[in-house]
Write a protein that holds these residues in place. Structure first.
Motif, PDB file in Angstrom:
ATOM      1  N   GLY A   1       0.816  -1.212   0.000  1.00 44.82           N
ATOM      2  CA  GLY A   1       0.000   0.000   0.000  1.00 44.82           C
ATOM      3  C   GLY A   1       0.845   1.255   0.000  1.00 44.82           C
ATOM      4  N   ASN A   2       1.901   1.265   0.818  1.00 41.48           N
ATOM      5  CA  ASN A   2       2.796   2.423   0.861  1.00 41.48           C
ATOM      6  C   ASN A   2       3.508   2.634  -0.468  1.00 41.48           C
ATOM      7  OD1 ASN A   2       2.116   2.859   3.530  1.00 41.48           O
ATOM      8  ND2 ASN A   2       3.889   1.752   4.346  1.00 41.48           N
ATOM      9  N   PHE A   3       3.935   1.531  -1.105  1.00 44.30           N
ATOM     10  CA  PHE A   3       4.630   1.629  -2.387  1.00 44.30           C
ATOM     11  C   PHE A   3       3.743   2.266  -3.459  1.00 44.30           C
ATOM     12  CE2 PHE A   3       5.357  -0.299  -6.586  1.00 44.30           C
ATOM     13  CZ  PHE A   3       6.633   0.174  -6.851  1.00 44.30           C
ATOM     14  N   VAL A   4       2.500   1.790  -3.546  1.00 41.21           N
ATOM     15  CA  VAL A   4       1.611   2.320  -4.593  1.00 41.21           C
ATOM     16  C   VAL A   4       1.172   3.732  -4.259  1.00 41.21           C
ATOM     17  CG1 VAL A   4      -0.594   1.979  -5.762  1.00 41.21           C
ATOM     18  CG2 VAL A   4       0.882   0.035  -5.287  1.00 41.21           C
ATOM     19  N   ASN A   5       0.992   4.035  -2.972  1.00 40.78           N
ATOM     20  CA  ASN A   5       0.655   5.406  -2.597  1.00 40.78           C
ATOM     21  C   ASN A   5       1.779   6.366  -2.963  1.00 40.78           C
ATOM     22  OD1 ASN A   5      -1.893   4.955  -1.566  1.00 40.78           O
ATOM     23  ND2 ASN A   5      -1.131   4.415   0.460  1.00 40.78           N
ATOM     24  N   ALA A   6       3.023   5.879  -2.843  1.00 43.28           N
ATOM     25  CA  ALA A   6       4.172   6.707  -3.216  1.00 43.28           C
ATOM     26  C   ALA A   6       4.359   6.778  -4.720  1.00 43.28           C
ATOM     27  CB  ALA A   6       5.438   6.157  -2.562  1.00 43.28           C
ATOM     28  N   ASN A   7       3.760   5.814  -5.454  1.00 42.49           N
ATOM     29  CA  ASN A   7       3.871   5.784  -6.920  1.00 42.49           C
ATOM     30  C   ASN A   7       2.481   5.586  -7.529  1.00 42.49           C
ATOM     31  OD1 ASN A   7       7.032   5.487  -7.291  1.00 42.49           O
ATOM     32  ND2 ASN A   7       6.426   4.042  -5.688  1.00 42.49           N
ATOM     33  N   PRO A   8       1.628   6.604  -7.464  1.00 41.47           N
ATOM     34  CA  PRO A   8       0.246   6.456  -7.950  1.00 41.47           C
ATOM     35  C   PRO A   8       0.156   6.135  -9.434  1.00 41.47           C
ATOM     36  CG  PRO A   8       0.780   8.766  -7.500  1.00 41.47           C
ATOM     37  CD  PRO A   8       1.898   7.955  -6.939  1.00 41.47           C
ATOM     38  N   SER A   9       1.231   6.377 -10.180  1.00 41.72           N
ATOM     39  CA  SER A   9       1.198   6.065 -11.613  1.00 41.72           C
ATOM     40  C   SER A   9       1.027   4.568 -11.842  1.00 41.72           C
ATOM     41  CB  SER A   9       2.479   6.557 -12.290  1.00 41.72           C
ATOM     42  OG  SER A   9       3.628   5.996 -11.678  1.00 41.72           O
ATOM     43  N   ILE A  10       1.472   3.731 -10.890  1.00 47.11           N
ATOM     44  CA  ILE A  10       1.291   2.286 -11.012  1.00 47.11           C
ATOM     45  C   ILE A  10      -0.191   1.940 -11.003  1.00 47.11           C
ATOM     46  CG2 ILE A  10       1.611   0.087  -9.818  1.00 47.11           C
ATOM     47  CD1 ILE A  10       4.110   0.892 -11.158  1.00 47.11           C
ATOM     48  N   GLN A  11      -0.933   2.603 -10.122  1.00 44.59           N
ATOM     49  CA  GLN A  11      -2.373   2.335 -10.038  1.00 44.59           C
ATOM     50  C   GLN A  11      -3.091   2.808 -11.300  1.00 44.59           C
ATOM     51  OE1 GLN A  11      -3.885   3.655  -6.327  1.00 44.59           O
ATOM     52  NE2 GLN A  11      -5.642   2.306  -6.369  1.00 44.59           N
ATOM     53  N   ILE A  12      -2.720   3.971 -11.804  1.00 48.25           N
ATOM     54  CA  ILE A  12      -3.315   4.474 -13.046  1.00 48.25           C
ATOM     55  C   ILE A  12      -2.987   3.536 -14.194  1.00 48.25           C
ATOM     56  CG2 ILE A  12      -3.335   6.380 -14.700  1.00 48.25           C
ATOM     57  CD1 ILE A  12      -4.713   7.014 -12.069  1.00 48.25           C
ATOM     58  N   LEU A  13      -1.761   3.000 -14.194  1.00 46.66           N
ATOM     59  CA  LEU A  13      -1.355   2.062 -15.229  1.00 46.66           C
ATOM     60  C   LEU A  13      -2.221   0.810 -15.188  1.00 46.66           C
ATOM     61  CD1 LEU A  13       0.833   1.751 -17.450  1.00 46.66           C
ATOM     62  CD2 LEU A  13       2.220   0.542 -15.772  1.00 46.66           C
ATOM     63  N   GLY A  14      -2.463   0.290 -13.974  1.00 45.34           N
ATOM     64  CA  GLY A  14      -3.304  -0.885 -13.829  1.00 45.34           C
ATOM     65  C   GLY A  14      -4.727  -0.641 -14.311  1.00 45.34           C
ATOM     66  N   LEU A  15      -5.277   0.519 -13.989  1.00 45.23           N
ATOM     67  CA  LEU A  15      -6.629   0.856 -14.461  1.00 45.23           C
ATOM     68  C   LEU A  15      -6.662   1.003 -15.978  1.00 45.23           C
ATOM     69  CD1 LEU A  15      -7.608   3.419 -11.683  1.00 45.23           C
ATOM     70  CD2 LEU A  15      -8.602   1.159 -12.033  1.00 45.23           C
ATOM     71  N   SER A  16      -5.584   1.519 -16.548  1.00 47.84           N
ATOM     72  CA  SER A  16      -5.507   1.629 -18.011  1.00 47.84           C
ATOM     73  C   SER A  16      -5.494   0.255 -18.665  1.00 47.84           C
ATOM     74  CB  SER A  16      -4.252   2.406 -18.412  1.00 47.84           C
ATOM     75  OG  SER A  16      -4.253   3.705 -17.855  1.00 47.84           O
ATOM     76  N   PHE A  17      -4.817  -0.700 -18.014  1.00 47.97           N
ATOM     77  CA  PHE A  17      -4.830  -2.067 -18.528  1.00 47.97           C
ATOM     78  C   PHE A  17      -6.250  -2.625 -18.533  1.00 47.97           C
ATOM     79  CE2 PHE A  17      -0.256  -2.697 -16.812  1.00 47.97           C
ATOM     80  CZ  PHE A  17       0.248  -2.059 -17.930  1.00 47.97           C
ATOM     81  N   LEU A  18      -7.035  -2.256 -17.518  1.00 44.63           N
ATOM     82  CA  LEU A  18      -8.415  -2.743 -17.453  1.00 44.63           C
ATOM     83  C   LEU A  18      -9.244  -2.244 -18.631  1.00 44.63           C
ATOM     84  CD1 LEU A  18      -9.473  -2.615 -13.702  1.00 44.63           C
ATOM     85  CD2 LEU A  18      -8.560  -4.496 -15.031  1.00 44.63           C
ATOM     86  N   ILE A  19      -8.959  -1.034 -19.091  1.00 40.78           N
ATOM     87  CA  ILE A  19      -9.669  -0.521 -20.271  1.00 40.78           C
ATOM     88  C   ILE A  19      -9.346  -1.384 -21.482  1.00 40.78           C
ATOM     89  CG2 ILE A  19      -9.897   1.445 -21.841  1.00 40.78           C
ATOM     90  CD1 ILE A  19      -9.423   3.288 -19.472  1.00 40.78           C
ATOM     91  N   LEU A  20      -8.064  -1.743 -21.629  1.00 37.26           N
ATOM     92  CA  LEU A  20      -7.668  -2.627 -22.730  1.00 37.26           C
ATOM     93  C   LEU A  20      -8.350  -3.989 -22.614  1.00 37.26           C
ATOM     94  CD1 LEU A  20      -3.807  -1.989 -23.067  1.00 37.26           C
ATOM     95  CD2 LEU A  20      -5.621  -1.213 -24.595  1.00 37.26           C
ATOM     96  N   ILE A  21      -8.369  -4.524 -21.388  1.00 36.63           N
ATOM     97  CA  ILE A  21      -8.992  -5.833 -21.180  1.00 36.63           C
ATOM     98  C   ILE A  21     -10.490  -5.764 -21.464  1.00 36.63           C
ATOM     99  CG2 ILE A  21      -9.529  -7.593 -19.448  1.00 36.63           C
ATOM    100  CD1 ILE A  21      -6.839  -6.858 -18.119  1.00 36.63           C
ATOM    101  N   GLY A  22     -11.141  -4.668 -21.049  1.00 36.70           N
ATOM    102  CA  GLY A  22     -12.563  -4.487 -21.333  1.00 36.70           C
ATOM    103  C   GLY A  22     -12.837  -4.463 -22.825  1.00 36.70           C
TER     104      GLY A  22
END
Length: 254
Positions: free
Chosen positions: A186-207
């Protein structure tokens, strides 16, 4: 476990496990907020028990969705001048799941950009002190996030041999990692929010891939052209390349 003798199965497992962990970040953040109302000595215990029970709930949902995906009988068809298709139960579930992933991912990205922290504040207000109530809240939170997780798993493994085994293995590994490293992850992703945005972007591709897959299974034609499925290798390469570039960017920023 002859399923994992196939290289595609390992690629799907690694990719899906990564996405499961990324998708679980919101879950971890919300759980940390809910358990924050408990005495400090009970927080880790509540987190582990809640995630452990949620893992079995998610596996049960996976089995149920996999059963529904097996419905291949034609339910109805459309034959318009510019579009025709024979829809099956499997195709309808994939189509609805694809639309949901695109909508939810776009909405999540928008909220994280424009209303960062709103969900966390809402959940914090609703948190209770009772240990049993916290466990129930963790299960409810995981149920909400399981929708994204399960649809992602179905999209990533649809058509891959031993898909259910791969999905269950990925869920178990990701939940174990969250149980062991909930705070550091949780601390790692909070410090690097771009990782979370990247994961959500992958979901758009998967959708989008789920939608094209549903059209392919329905033998759909658009303007006289047959709609084909997107090869999963393209998606795996795009995800791996994007993750590699992001980690290079993180190293440069440091």
């Amino acid at each position: 476990m002859e399923v994992f003798l196939n290289a595609d199965a390992w690629i799907a497992l690694l990719t899906l496990t990564f996405l499961e962990i990324v998708l679980g970040i919101d879950n971890i953040i919300f759980i940390s907020i809910v358990t924050g109302k408990l005495p400090e000595e009970n927080r880790k215990k509540a987190t582990r028990i809640g995630l452990f029970l949620a893992m079995f709930m998610r596996i049960g949902l996976l089995m149920g969705i996999s059963y529904l995906i097996a419905m291949k009988q034609t339910l109805f068809g459309v034959n318009w001048s510019w579009f025709s298709a024979e829809f099956t139960g499997q195709a309808l579930i994939l189509f609805a799941g694809g639309l949901f992933l695109i909508y939810k991912s776009t909405k999540e990205i928008s909220e994280k950009v424009d209303h960062h922290g709103a969900e966390e504040k809402t959940l914090k207000t609703a948190a209770k002190k009772s240990f049993s109530n916290v466990i129930v809240q963790i299960l409810l939170i995981d149920l909400i996030f399981s929708v994204d997780s399960i649809l992602t798993a179905v999209g990533m493994t649809n058509g891959v041999q031993g898909a259910l085994t791969i999905m269950i293995t990925a869920v178990v590994i990701s939940v174990l990692i969250m149980m062991l490293f909930a705070v550091p992850v949780g601390n790692f992703v909070n410090a690097n929010p771009s990782i979370q945005i990247l994961g959500l972007s992958f979901l758009i591709l998967i959708g989008f891939m789920l939608i094209t897959e549903s059209m392919h299974l329905s033998e759909a034609t658009l303007l006289g052209e047959h709609i084909g499925a997107i090869p999963k290798g393209y998606l795996y390469f795009a995800i791996a390349f994007s993750v590699a570039v992001e980690f290079i960017n993180m190293k440069v920023r440091k």
